[in-house]
Scaffold this motif. Structure first.
Motif, PDB file in Angstrom:
ATOM      1  N   PHE A 299       0.821  -1.206   0.000  1.00 53.31           N
ATOM      2  CA  PHE A 299       0.000   0.000   0.000  1.00 53.31           C
ATOM      3  C   PHE A 299       0.862   1.267   0.000  1.00 53.31           C
ATOM      4  O   PHE A 299       0.340   2.375   0.065  1.00 53.31           O
ATOM      5  N   ALA A 300       2.178   1.101  -0.049  1.00 54.52           N
ATOM      6  CA  ALA A 300       3.127   2.214  -0.147  1.00 54.52           C
ATOM      7  C   ALA A 300       4.355   1.713  -0.899  1.00 54.52           C
ATOM      8  O   ALA A 300       4.663   0.516  -0.854  1.00 54.52           O
ATOM      9  N   ARG A 301       5.052   2.626  -1.569  1.00 55.80           N
ATOM     10  CA  ARG A 301       6.229   2.221  -2.348  1.00 55.80           C
ATOM     11  C   ARG A 301       7.480   2.096  -1.493  1.00 55.80           C
ATOM     12  O   ARG A 301       8.387   1.335  -1.820  1.00 55.80           O
ATOM     13  N   THR A 302       7.551   2.864  -0.415  1.00 54.64           N
ATOM     14  CA  THR A 302       8.691   2.806   0.506  1.00 54.64           C
ATOM     15  C   THR A 302       8.170   2.842   1.935  1.00 54.64           C
ATOM     16  O   THR A 302       7.020   3.232   2.176  1.00 54.64           O
ATOM     17  N   ARG A 303       9.020   2.479   2.889  1.00 57.05           N
ATOM     18  CA  ARG A 303       8.615   2.555   4.293  1.00 57.05           C
ATOM     19  C   ARG A 303       8.393   4.004   4.717  1.00 57.05           C
ATOM     20  O   ARG A 303       7.551   4.291   5.549  1.00 57.05           O
TER      21      ARG A 303
ATOM     22  N   GLU B 207      -6.698  -1.633   6.486  1.00 58.11           N
ATOM     23  CA  GLU B 207      -7.212  -1.138   5.204  1.00 58.11           C
ATOM     24  C   GLU B 207      -7.029   0.367   5.087  1.00 58.11           C
ATOM     25  O   GLU B 207      -6.875   1.062   6.082  1.00 58.11           O
ATOM     26  N   ILE B 208      -7.029   0.805   3.845  1.00 57.51           N
ATOM     27  CA  ILE B 208      -6.995   2.245   3.565  1.00 57.51           C
ATOM     28  C   ILE B 208      -8.436   2.749   3.668  1.00 57.51           C
ATOM     29  O   ILE B 208      -9.359   2.088   3.188  1.00 57.51           O
ATOM     30  N   ARG B 209      -8.614   3.901   4.307  1.00 56.30           N
ATOM     31  CA  ARG B 209      -9.927   4.509   4.498  1.00 56.30           C
ATOM     32  C   ARG B 209     -10.696   4.565   3.182  1.00 56.30           C
ATOM     33  O   ARG B 209     -10.120   4.932   2.151  1.00 56.30           O
ATOM     34  N   GLU B 210     -11.967   4.209   3.208  1.00 55.56           N
ATOM     35  CA  GLU B 210     -12.781   4.108   1.990  1.00 55.56           C
ATOM     36  C   GLU B 210     -12.753   5.382   1.146  1.00 55.56           C
ATOM     37  O   GLU B 210     -12.558   5.329  -0.068  1.00 55.56           O
ATOM     38  N   LYS B 211     -12.920   6.549   1.780  1.00 53.95           N
ATOM     39  CA  LYS B 211     -12.975   7.791   1.006  1.00 53.95           C
ATOM     40  C   LYS B 211     -11.612   8.219   0.458  1.00 53.95           C
ATOM     41  O   LYS B 211     -11.534   9.136  -0.353  1.00 53.95           O
ATOM     42  N   SER B 212     -10.537   7.531   0.899  1.00 53.46           N
ATOM     43  CA  SER B 212      -9.191   7.867   0.409  1.00 53.46           C
ATOM     44  C   SER B 212      -8.729   6.962  -0.733  1.00 53.46           C
ATOM     45  O   SER B 212      -7.742   7.253  -1.394  1.00 53.46           O
ATOM     46  N   LYS B 213      -9.450   5.863  -0.959  1.00 53.60           N
ATOM     47  CA  LYS B 213      -9.003   4.871  -1.948  1.00 53.60           C
ATOM     48  C   LYS B 213      -8.952   5.403  -3.373  1.00 53.60           C
ATOM     49  O   LYS B 213      -8.205   4.905  -4.197  1.00 53.60           O
ATOM     50  N   ASN B 214      -9.763   6.425  -3.684  1.00 53.32           N
ATOM     51  CA  ASN B 214      -9.806   6.961  -5.049  1.00 53.32           C
ATOM     52  C   ASN B 214      -8.855   8.136  -5.264  1.00 53.32           C
ATOM     53  O   ASN B 214      -8.839   8.716  -6.345  1.00 53.32           O
ATOM     54  N   ILE B 215      -8.068   8.466  -4.246  1.00 54.00           N
ATOM     55  CA  ILE B 215      -7.082   9.537  -4.390  1.00 54.00           C
ATOM     56  C   ILE B 215      -6.030   9.092  -5.416  1.00 54.00           C
ATOM     57  O   ILE B 215      -5.649   7.920  -5.462  1.00 54.00           O
ATOM     58  N   GLN B 216      -5.547  10.038  -6.203  1.00 53.21           N
ATOM     59  CA  GLN B 216      -4.561   9.726  -7.247  1.00 53.21           C
ATOM     60  C   GLN B 216      -3.324   9.038  -6.676  1.00 53.21           C
ATOM     61  O   GLN B 216      -2.752   8.153  -7.299  1.00 53.21           O
TER      62      GLN B 216
ATOM     63  N   LYS C 156      -3.885   5.395  -6.485  1.00 49.68           N
ATOM     64  CA  LYS C 156      -3.946   4.823  -7.840  1.00 49.68           C
ATOM     65  C   LYS C 156      -2.520   4.617  -8.369  1.00 49.68           C
ATOM     66  O   LYS C 156      -2.217   3.590  -8.984  1.00 49.68           O
ATOM     67  N   ASP C 157      -1.646   5.602  -8.116  1.00 50.58           N
ATOM     68  CA  ASP C 157      -0.246   5.504  -8.543  1.00 50.58           C
ATOM     69  C   ASP C 157       0.478   4.374  -7.808  1.00 50.58           C
ATOM     70  O   ASP C 157       1.270   3.643  -8.402  1.00 50.58           O
ATOM     71  N   ILE C 158       0.198   4.235  -6.512  1.00 47.02           N
ATOM     72  CA  ILE C 158       0.829   3.175  -5.705  1.00 47.02           C
ATOM     73  C   ILE C 158       0.411   1.803  -6.212  1.00 47.02           C
ATOM     74  O   ILE C 158       1.246   0.909  -6.386  1.00 47.02           O
ATOM     75  N   VAL C 159      -0.908   1.632  -6.479  1.00 46.97           N
ATOM     76  CA  VAL C 159      -1.414   0.346  -6.977  1.00 46.97           C
ATOM     77  C   VAL C 159      -0.755   0.007  -8.315  1.00 46.97           C
ATOM     78  O   VAL C 159      -0.336  -1.130  -8.537  1.00 46.97           O
TER      79      VAL C 159
ATOM     80  N   ASP D  32      -6.598  -4.475  -4.976  1.00 42.36           N
ATOM     81  CA  ASP D  32      -7.878  -4.049  -5.538  1.00 42.36           C
ATOM     82  C   ASP D  32      -8.725  -3.335  -4.487  1.00 42.36           C
ATOM     83  O   ASP D  32      -9.352  -2.315  -4.768  1.00 42.36           O
ATOM     84  N   THR D  33      -8.742  -3.897  -3.277  1.00 38.81           N
ATOM     85  CA  THR D  33      -9.559  -3.308  -2.199  1.00 38.81           C
ATOM     86  C   THR D  33      -8.720  -2.492  -1.219  1.00 38.81           C
ATOM     87  O   THR D  33      -9.263  -1.878  -0.301  1.00 38.81           O
TER      88      THR D  33
END
Length: 197
Positions: free
Chosen positions: A98-102, A135-144, A147-150, A167-168
């Motif tokens: 869920f993140a590219r680096t620590r 999990e990542i907060r629901e309202k934050s999942k659509n932040i750019q 999307k870049d991290i995924v 995905d989730t």
């Protein structure tokens, strides 16, 4: 909190480690050429401690506290220490992809994007337990940003002791990690010897 502003690649070179362990993908990295220099026993022990602190982004006092906690736990002190470091929330976010680096994972936690068992946790050092859901907060999942991290982490393997879905943007701690499942270039025995003096 003290901030070390030394460039990441320079610190990797001085600690003789690959930047990939931090999630940094640098093709321009060159290893140190000082291999002929003899390092004392204390120097080796100190370097291992610095390496562990650098990889997990922990300062001296919290690291010492983790070591003392590891001493009180049953089993090998070094293995306990590595488990405690791995079970930090910021590390779990990184391990789940869920993140590219620590460092980015730490920022994601402090910015209150993360839920542990449905509750917001903004403490990077929070210790998760087997059975906890992250999990990542629901309202934050659509932040750019996410999307870049995924996109960047698609195909990154998650350790066997974790379950995670990009995905989730949610996952679960399945069990405690075994030492052989922790793929960091740290010899924890030398850290134990250093603190045992």
């Amino acid at each position: 909190m003290a901030i070390n502003r030394t460039p990441v690649l320079k610190r990797c070179r001085s600690l003789d480690m690959e930047p990939a362990y931090l999630g940094v993908n640098k093709t321009s990295y060159r290893k140190s050429m000082r291999s002929g220099r003899k390092v004392s026993e204390y120097g080796l022990q100190l370097r291992e401690k610095q390496k562990a602190k650098f990889i997990y982004g922990v300062q001296e006092k919290p690291f010492r506290n983790l070591y003392e906690k590891a001493e009180r736990m049953p089993g090998l002190v070094g293995t306990n220490l590595m488990q405690l470091l791995e079970l930090r929330l910021d590390n779990i976010i990184f391990r789940m992809g869920f993140a590219r680096t620590r460092r980015e994972a730490r920022q994601i936690v402090t910015h209150r994007f993360v839920l542990v068992n449905g509750k917001t946790v903004n403490v990077p050092s929070y210790k998760v337990q087997p059975g906890d859901t992250i999990e990542i907060r629901e309202k934050s999942k659509n932040i750019q940003r996410f999307k870049d991290i995924v996109e960047a982490n698609n195909g990154v393997s998650v350790p066997a002791w974790l379950e995670a879905s990009l995905d989730t943007l949610s996952g679960k701690i399945v069990e405690l990690p075994l030492r052989e499942q922790i793929d960091v270039p740290v010899n924890e025995t030398l850290i134990v010897e250093l603190y045992s003096k």
